[in-house]
Write a protein that holds these residues in place. Structure first.
Motif, PDB file in Angstrom:
ATOM      1  N   ALA A  10       0.853  -1.198   0.000  1.00  0.00           N
ATOM      2  CA  ALA A  10       0.000   0.000   0.000  1.00  0.00           C
ATOM      3  C   ALA A  10       0.882   1.238   0.000  1.00  0.00           C
ATOM      4  CB  ALA A  10      -0.876  -0.002   1.250  1.00  0.00           C
ATOM      5  N   ILE A  11       0.620   2.127  -0.951  1.00  0.00           N
ATOM      6  CA  ILE A  11       1.366   3.393  -0.977  1.00  0.00           C
ATOM      7  C   ILE A  11       0.368   4.542  -0.922  1.00  0.00           C
ATOM      8  CG2 ILE A  11       2.984   4.855  -2.246  1.00  0.00           C
ATOM      9  CD1 ILE A  11       4.392   2.471  -3.192  1.00  0.00           C
ATOM     10  N   ASP A  12       0.375   5.263   0.175  1.00  0.00           N
ATOM     11  CA  ASP A  12      -0.550   6.384   0.336  1.00  0.00           C
ATOM     12  C   ASP A  12       0.216   7.688   0.437  1.00  0.00           C
ATOM     13  OD1 ASP A  12      -3.191   5.079   0.517  1.00  0.00           O
ATOM     14  OD2 ASP A  12      -2.343   4.095   2.288  1.00  0.00           O
ATOM     15  N   GLY A  13      -0.514   8.772   0.238  1.00  0.00           N
ATOM     16  CA  GLY A  13       0.113  10.085   0.389  1.00  0.00           C
ATOM     17  C   GLY A  13      -0.659  11.134  -0.388  1.00  0.00           C
ATOM     18  N   VAL A 115     -14.113   0.948  -2.255  1.00  0.00           N
ATOM     19  CA  VAL A 115     -13.221   0.121  -1.425  1.00  0.00           C
ATOM     20  C   VAL A 115     -13.476  -1.360  -1.703  1.00  0.00           C
ATOM     21  CG1 VAL A 115     -12.736  -0.564   0.967  1.00  0.00           C
ATOM     22  CG2 VAL A 115     -12.809   1.860   0.359  1.00  0.00           C
ATOM     23  N   ALA A 116     -14.760  -1.747  -1.827  1.00  0.00           N
ATOM     24  CA  ALA A 116     -15.079  -3.156  -2.110  1.00  0.00           C
ATOM     25  C   ALA A 116     -14.434  -3.585  -3.428  1.00  0.00           C
ATOM     26  CB  ALA A 116     -16.588  -3.355  -2.163  1.00  0.00           C
ATOM     27  N   ARG A 117     -14.497  -2.727  -4.429  1.00  0.00           N
ATOM     28  CA  ARG A 117     -13.909  -3.074  -5.735  1.00  0.00           C
ATOM     29  C   ARG A 117     -12.387  -3.134  -5.662  1.00  0.00           C
ATOM     30  NH1 ARG A 117     -17.550   0.333  -9.997  1.00  0.00           N
ATOM     31  NH2 ARG A 117     -19.555  -0.546  -9.376  1.00  0.00           N
ATOM     32  N   GLN A 118     -11.827  -2.207  -4.890  1.00  0.00           N
ATOM     33  CA  GLN A 118     -10.356  -2.188  -4.775  1.00  0.00           C
ATOM     34  C   GLN A 118      -9.858  -3.445  -4.052  1.00  0.00           C
ATOM     35  OE1 GLN A 118     -10.242   1.650  -2.923  1.00  0.00           O
ATOM     36  NE2 GLN A 118     -10.560   2.713  -4.868  1.00  0.00           N
ATOM     37  N   ARG A 119     -10.614  -3.872  -3.047  1.00  0.00           N
ATOM     38  CA  ARG A 119     -10.222  -5.112  -2.335  1.00  0.00           C
ATOM     39  C   ARG A 119     -10.254  -6.290  -3.279  1.00  0.00           C
ATOM     40  NH1 ARG A 119     -13.607  -3.891   3.117  1.00  0.00           N
ATOM     41  NH2 ARG A 119     -12.022  -2.576   4.059  1.00  0.00           N
ATOM     42  N   GLU A 120     -11.278  -6.341  -4.100  1.00  0.00           N
ATOM     43  CA  GLU A 120     -11.421  -7.434  -5.057  1.00  0.00           C
ATOM     44  C   GLU A 120     -10.232  -7.443  -6.036  1.00  0.00           C
ATOM     45  OE1 GLU A 120     -13.641  -9.733  -4.825  1.00  0.00           O
ATOM     46  OE2 GLU A 120     -12.972 -10.736  -6.673  1.00  0.00           O
ATOM     47  N   LEU A 121      -9.865  -6.255  -6.500  1.00  0.00           N
ATOM     48  CA  LEU A 121      -8.767  -6.152  -7.474  1.00  0.00           C
ATOM     49  C   LEU A 121      -7.426  -6.603  -6.896  1.00  0.00           C
ATOM     50  CD1 LEU A 121      -9.459  -2.656  -9.135  1.00  0.00           C
ATOM     51  CD2 LEU A 121      -9.663  -4.900 -10.215  1.00  0.00           C
ATOM     52  N   GLY A 122      -7.240  -6.344  -5.582  1.00  0.00           N
ATOM     53  CA  GLY A 122      -5.920  -6.619  -5.012  1.00  0.00           C
ATOM     54  C   GLY A 122      -5.828  -7.867  -4.172  1.00  0.00           C
ATOM     55  N   ARG A 132      -5.087   7.037  -0.993  1.00  0.00           N
ATOM     56  CA  ARG A 132      -5.099   7.864   0.212  1.00  0.00           C
ATOM     57  C   ARG A 132      -5.390   7.020   1.453  1.00  0.00           C
ATOM     58  NH1 ARG A 132      -4.391  10.511  -3.622  1.00  0.00           N
ATOM     59  NH2 ARG A 132      -4.693  12.724  -4.038  1.00  0.00           N
ATOM     60  N   ASP A 133      -6.129   5.907   1.227  1.00  0.00           N
ATOM     61  CA  ASP A 133      -6.616   5.117   2.362  1.00  0.00           C
ATOM     62  C   ASP A 133      -6.321   3.634   2.185  1.00  0.00           C
ATOM     63  OD1 ASP A 133      -8.247   4.655   0.176  1.00  0.00           O
ATOM     64  OD2 ASP A 133     -10.069   4.432   1.373  1.00  0.00           O
ATOM     65  N   ILE A 134      -5.319   3.316   1.382  1.00  0.00           N
ATOM     66  CA  ILE A 134      -5.077   1.891   1.097  1.00  0.00           C
ATOM     67  C   ILE A 134      -4.603   1.175   2.371  1.00  0.00           C
ATOM     68  CG2 ILE A 134      -3.938   0.225  -0.437  1.00  0.00           C
ATOM     69  CD1 ILE A 134      -5.849   2.337  -1.800  1.00  0.00           C
ATOM     70  N   GLY A 135      -3.670   1.808   3.088  1.00  0.00           N
ATOM     71  CA  GLY A 135      -3.152   1.175   4.303  1.00  0.00           C
ATOM     72  C   GLY A 135      -4.089   1.284   5.502  1.00  0.00           C
ATOM     73  N   THR A 136      -5.026   2.228   5.460  1.00  0.00           N
ATOM     74  CA  THR A 136      -5.925   2.402   6.609  1.00  0.00           C
ATOM     75  C   THR A 136      -7.270   1.703   6.414  1.00  0.00           C
ATOM     76  OG1 THR A 136      -6.626   4.506   5.628  1.00  0.00           O
ATOM     77  CG2 THR A 136      -4.990   4.628   7.408  1.00  0.00           C
ATOM     78  N   ALA A 137      -7.812   1.718   5.187  1.00  0.00           N
ATOM     79  CA  ALA A 137      -9.175   1.218   4.984  1.00  0.00           C
ATOM     80  C   ALA A 137      -9.275   0.070   3.977  1.00  0.00           C
ATOM     81  CB  ALA A 137     -10.078   2.367   4.521  1.00  0.00           C
ATOM     82  N   VAL A 138      -8.574   0.166   2.863  1.00  0.00           N
ATOM     83  CA  VAL A 138      -8.750  -0.859   1.808  1.00  0.00           C
ATOM     84  C   VAL A 138      -8.050  -2.154   2.223  1.00  0.00           C
ATOM     85  CG1 VAL A 138      -8.410  -1.409  -0.631  1.00  0.00           C
ATOM     86  CG2 VAL A 138      -8.932   0.944   0.044  1.00  0.00           C
ATOM     87  N   PHE A 139      -6.760  -2.029   2.564  1.00  0.00           N
ATOM     88  CA  PHE A 139      -6.014  -3.207   3.026  1.00  0.00           C
ATOM     89  C   PHE A 139      -5.327  -2.902   4.354  1.00  0.00           C
ATOM     90  CE2 PHE A 139      -6.055  -4.169  -1.621  1.00  0.00           C
ATOM     91  CZ  PHE A 139      -6.766  -5.357  -1.525  1.00  0.00           C
TER      92      PHE A 139
END
Ligand code: DC
Length: 227
Positions: A10-13, A115-122, A132-139
């Motif tokens: 996860a890369i956020d910023g 977020v549901a779609r992003q989880r499915e993709l990864g 922005r929220d990959i490390g906090t919410a998506v994964f």
């Protein structure tokens, strides 16, 4: 570098922190796919603009999101973005869509769909996902979490160069837009832009791309070897 386990990275910023460039380079080195989650919010924002769906109507935007197919196709650098089958890769980078994407992304119902779609993709790993929220919410259980940041003036300068413009006026305008977007992204109620408690924070203000990539690669290696 190869890692036997297919990690989720996860890369956020904030905008201009170097996320897209670093994520693309890292994915290439690892043989992973690179997914730009921001492109999904951008694509939805474009559709809302075209259909004249108000950008402050979270429920209408959620319905729109549920009835929209957004595809991210990894390519050399970044993603080719298809909105209901139409290539919008260029259009979604324009300034009006950029501002609209930040507004669209404030709504919790919209974020739930994305977020549901992003989880499915990864979910299968072997992915560098940036946002922005990959490390906090998506994964929240991502194997590696990196939070990139940089001084706002430096971020605005990078954006100005990226856009091919360079005058003092352009830079002032970019800085103002970037500051407004930062403020909205960082202070929104749903999944604000903040580092996950276990993220490695990298300040890229005075670092070259190569230096940042090397540093992030070091973190990935350490995790892959089970430090
Ligand atoms: O990364 P980007 O500039 O393409 O993102 C566009 C907008 O989308 C940004 O202003 C905030 C939002 N976004 C988000 O809320 N969550 C993500 N994971 C990615 C982007």
């Amino acid at each position: 570098m190869s890692t036997s386990r297919k990690l989720i990275i996860a890369i956020d910023g904030p905008a201009g922190s170097g996320k897209s460039t670093i994520a693309a380079r890292l994915a290439k080195k690892l043989g992973y796919i690179n997914l730009e989650s921001g492109a999904m919010y951008r694509a939805l924002a474009l559709k809302a603009m075209e259909r004249q769906v108000p950008l402050d109507d979270g429920e209408a935007l959620r319905k729109l999101a549920e009835n929209t197919v957004i595809e991210l196709e990894p390519r050399g650098e970044g993603n080719r973005v298809l909105l209901d089958g139409r290539d919008v890769s260029q259009r979604i980078r324009e300034v009006d869509v950029t501002a609209a994407s930040s507004r669209v992304s404030t709504h919790p119902p919209v974020r739930r769909v994305m977020v549901a779609r992003q989880r499915e993709l990864g979910k299968d790993g072997g992915v560098v996902m940036e946002g922005r929220d990959i490390g906090t919410a998506v994964f929240p259980n991502a194997d590696v979490k990196i939070f990139l940041d940089a001084d706002a003036n430096v971020r605005a300068a990078r954006r100005t160069l990226q856009d091919g413009s360079g005058s003092h006026e352009d830079r002032r305008q970019v800085l103002a837009e970037l500051a407004a977007r930062d403020e909205r992204d960082r202070t929104r109620f749903a999944s604000p832009l903040i580092p996950a408690p276990d993220a490695v924070i990298v300040d890229t203000t005075h670092k070259s791309i190569d230096e940042v990539v090397a540093g992030v690669e070091g973190v990935v290696k350490a995790v892959a070897s089970g430090w």
